[in-house]
Design a protein around this motif. Structure first.
Motif, PDB file in Angstrom:
ATOM      1  N   ALA A  15     -89.488 -92.929 -10.741  1.00 41.88           N
ATOM      2  CA  ALA A  15     -90.280 -92.738  -9.187  1.00 41.88           C
ATOM      3  C   ALA A  15     -91.225 -93.357  -8.816  1.00 41.88           C
ATOM      4  CB  ALA A  15     -90.542 -90.864  -9.613  1.00 41.88           C
ATOM      5  N   SER A  16     -92.573 -94.091  -9.337  1.00 41.45           N
ATOM      6  CA  SER A  16     -93.367 -94.259  -8.704  1.00 41.45           C
ATOM      7  C   SER A  16     -93.084 -95.737  -8.584  1.00 41.45           C
ATOM      8  CB  SER A  16     -94.586 -94.654 -10.400  1.00 41.45           C
ATOM      9  OG  SER A  16     -96.149 -95.459 -10.234  1.00 41.45           O
ATOM     10  N   TYR A  17     -92.186 -96.512  -9.372  1.00 41.43           N
ATOM     11  CA  TYR A  17     -91.209 -97.638  -8.580  1.00 41.43           C
ATOM     12  C   TYR A  17     -90.972 -97.154  -7.543  1.00 41.43           C
ATOM     13  CZ  TYR A  17     -89.073-102.122  -8.828  1.00 41.43           C
ATOM     14  OH  TYR A  17     -88.201-102.625  -8.598  1.00 41.43           O
ATOM     15  N   ILE A  18     -90.526 -96.505  -7.085  1.00 39.43           N
ATOM     16  CA  ILE A  18     -89.313 -96.232  -5.957  1.00 39.43           C
ATOM     17  C   ILE A  18     -90.367 -95.822  -5.329  1.00 39.43           C
ATOM     18  CG2 ILE A  18     -88.034 -94.634  -4.699  1.00 39.43           C
ATOM     19  CD1 ILE A  18     -85.892 -94.654  -7.305  1.00 39.43           C
ATOM     20  N   ALA A  19     -91.601 -95.572  -5.229  1.00 36.09           N
ATOM     21  CA  ALA A  19     -92.038 -94.959  -4.165  1.00 36.09           C
ATOM     22  C   ALA A  19     -92.517 -96.577  -3.929  1.00 36.09           C
ATOM     23  CB  ALA A  19     -93.461 -93.856  -4.547  1.00 36.09           C
ATOM     24  N   ASP A  20     -93.842 -97.573  -5.141  1.00 36.03           N
ATOM     25  CA  ASP A  20     -94.270 -98.475  -3.923  1.00 36.03           C
ATOM     26  C   ASP A  20     -92.842 -99.373  -3.478  1.00 36.03           C
ATOM     27  OD1 ASP A  20     -96.459 -97.796  -5.497  1.00 36.03           O
ATOM     28  OD2 ASP A  20     -94.928 -99.097  -7.117  1.00 36.03           O
ATOM     29  N   MET A  21     -91.675 -99.092  -4.044  1.00 38.47           N
ATOM     30  CA  MET A  21     -90.812 -99.808  -3.079  1.00 38.47           C
ATOM     31  C   MET A  21     -90.220 -99.211  -1.476  1.00 38.47           C
ATOM     32  SD  MET A  21     -90.026-102.489  -4.762  1.00 38.47           S
ATOM     33  CE  MET A  21     -91.338-102.831  -5.460  1.00 38.47           C
ATOM     34  N   ALA A  22     -90.317 -98.075  -1.667  1.00 38.71           N
ATOM     35  CA  ALA A  22     -90.138 -97.393  -0.074  1.00 38.71           C
ATOM     36  C   ALA A  22     -91.274 -97.520   0.801  1.00 38.71           C
ATOM     37  CB  ALA A  22     -89.623 -96.256  -0.924  1.00 38.71           C
ATOM     38  N   ARG A  23     -92.502 -97.617  -0.296  1.00 39.29           N
ATOM     39  CA  ARG A  23     -93.151 -97.959   0.890  1.00 39.29           C
ATOM     40  C   ARG A  23     -93.603 -99.105   2.113  1.00 39.29           C
ATOM     41  NH1 ARG A  23     -97.178 -97.102  -2.361  1.00 39.29           N
ATOM     42  NH2 ARG A  23     -97.818 -99.148  -2.936  1.00 39.29           N
ATOM     43  N   GLU A  24     -93.553 -99.901   0.510  1.00 41.51           N
ATOM     44  CA  GLU A  24     -92.882-101.601   1.422  1.00 41.51           C
ATOM     45  C   GLU A  24     -92.074-102.316   2.123  1.00 41.51           C
ATOM     46  OE1 GLU A  24     -93.161-105.146  -1.772  1.00 41.51           O
ATOM     47  OE2 GLU A  24     -94.695-103.883  -3.076  1.00 41.51           O
ATOM     48  N   ALA A  35     -89.038 -97.387  13.873  1.00 34.94           N
ATOM     49  CA  ALA A  35     -89.578 -96.135  14.144  1.00 34.94           C
ATOM     50  C   ALA A  35     -88.768 -95.297  12.650  1.00 34.94           C
ATOM     51  CB  ALA A  35     -90.343 -95.986  15.039  1.00 34.94           C
ATOM     52  N   ILE A  36     -87.825 -94.916  12.558  1.00 36.90           N
ATOM     53  CA  ILE A  36     -87.293 -93.736  12.653  1.00 36.90           C
ATOM     54  C   ILE A  36     -87.298 -94.910  11.519  1.00 36.90           C
ATOM     55  CG2 ILE A  36     -84.941 -92.438  12.470  1.00 36.90           C
ATOM     56  CD1 ILE A  36     -84.596 -92.724  15.364  1.00 36.90           C
ATOM     57  N   LEU A  37     -86.371 -95.757  10.684  1.00 37.00           N
ATOM     58  CA  LEU A  37     -86.055 -95.820   9.826  1.00 37.00           C
ATOM     59  C   LEU A  37     -87.722 -96.318   8.707  1.00 37.00           C
ATOM     60  CD1 LEU A  37     -84.112 -96.889   7.128  1.00 37.00           C
ATOM     61  CD2 LEU A  37     -84.883 -99.657   8.386  1.00 37.00           C
ATOM     62  N   ARG A  38     -88.731 -96.082   9.207  1.00 38.16           N
ATOM     63  CA  ARG A  38     -90.216 -96.188   8.822  1.00 38.16           C
ATOM     64  C   ARG A  38     -90.278 -94.610   8.110  1.00 38.16           C
ATOM     65  NH1 ARG A  38     -94.112 -94.094  10.288  1.00 38.16           N
ATOM     66  NH2 ARG A  38     -93.522 -94.224  12.563  1.00 38.16           N
ATOM     67  N   TYR A  39     -90.745 -94.165   9.058  1.00 33.39           N
ATOM     68  CA  TYR A  39     -90.525 -92.722   9.167  1.00 33.39           C
ATOM     69  C   TYR A  39     -90.366 -92.263   7.478  1.00 33.39           C
ATOM     70  CZ  TYR A  39     -90.710 -87.672   9.587  1.00 33.39           C
ATOM     71  OH  TYR A  39     -91.265 -85.831   8.856  1.00 33.39           O
ATOM     72  N   LEU A  40     -88.135 -92.873   8.032  1.00 36.08           N
ATOM     73  CA  LEU A  40     -87.294 -92.014   6.610  1.00 36.08           C
ATOM     74  C   LEU A  40     -87.921 -92.451   5.164  1.00 36.08           C
ATOM     75  CD1 LEU A  40     -84.206 -92.432   7.867  1.00 36.08           C
ATOM     76  CD2 LEU A  40     -85.447 -90.175   7.058  1.00 36.08           C
ATOM     77  N   LEU A  41     -88.564 -94.053   5.037  1.00 35.88           N
ATOM     78  CA  LEU A  41     -88.904 -94.761   3.695  1.00 35.88           C
ATOM     79  C   LEU A  41     -90.338 -93.553   3.805  1.00 35.88           C
ATOM     80  CD1 LEU A  41     -87.638 -97.647   4.978  1.00 35.88           C
ATOM     81  CD2 LEU A  41     -86.746 -97.402   3.083  1.00 35.88           C
ATOM     82  N   GLN A  42     -91.166 -93.875   4.624  1.00 36.16           N
ATOM     83  CA  GLN A  42     -92.331 -92.975   4.449  1.00 36.16           C
ATOM     84  C   GLN A  42     -91.613 -92.081   3.713  1.00 36.16           C
ATOM     85  OE1 GLN A  42     -95.028 -92.768   7.692  1.00 36.16           O
ATOM     86  NE2 GLN A  42     -95.718 -95.175   7.188  1.00 36.16           N
ATOM     87  N   MET A  43     -91.375 -90.913   4.063  1.00 34.77           N
ATOM     88  CA  MET A  43     -90.859 -89.478   3.640  1.00 34.77           C
ATOM     89  C   MET A  43     -90.499 -90.097   1.734  1.00 34.77           C
ATOM     90  SD  MET A  43     -91.558 -87.612   5.975  1.00 34.77           S
ATOM     91  CE  MET A  43     -93.654 -88.548   6.240  1.00 34.77           C
ATOM     92  N   ARG A  49     -93.624 -90.331  -5.016  1.00 37.97           N
ATOM     93  CA  ARG A  49     -95.346 -89.972  -5.722  1.00 37.97           C
ATOM     94  C   ARG A  49     -95.230 -88.426  -6.183  1.00 37.97           C
ATOM     95  NH1 ARG A  49     -98.146 -94.230  -4.683  1.00 37.97           N
ATOM     96  NH2 ARG A  49    -100.168 -93.213  -5.164  1.00 37.97           N
ATOM     97  N   ALA A  50     -94.834 -87.695  -5.434  1.00 38.44           N
ATOM     98  CA  ALA A  50     -95.171 -86.405  -6.154  1.00 38.44           C
ATOM     99  C   ALA A  50     -94.019 -85.917  -6.977  1.00 38.44           C
ATOM    100  CB  ALA A  50     -94.308 -85.571  -4.973  1.00 38.44           C
TER     101      ALA A  50
END
Length: 70
Positions: A15-24, A35-43, A49-50
């Motif tokens: 999950a931590s690895y996925i969080a890092d990749m999604a953030r990148e 913008a929409i793709l950025r938002y979804l990836l941030q979510m 991370r949670a």
């Protein structure tokens, strides 16, 4: 399904690895005005991370939903 302690650690690491990749990827989407793709990836990053038991980075805490271009 019973999770063994080592499975729980692996799940958190994954999950931590996925969080890092999604953030990148969210950063890349932002650079290209997706913008929409950025938002979804941030979510996705925040959710991962949670699951990993990590706090959200400061920049993601203030992320807003993209404007409706309707």
């Amino acid at each position: 399904m019973n999770e063994q302690p080592h499975d729980h650690c692996r799940s958190r690491d994954t999950a931590s690895y996925i969080a890092d990749m999604a953030r990148e990827l969210a950063g890349l989407a932002s650079e290209r005005d997706l913008a929409i793709l950025r938002y979804l990836l941030q979510m996705a990053s925040e959710e991962a991370r949670a699951i990993a038991g990590l706090p959200a980075p400061e920049a993601e805490r203030s992320a807003e939903a993209p404007e409706d271009r309707g």
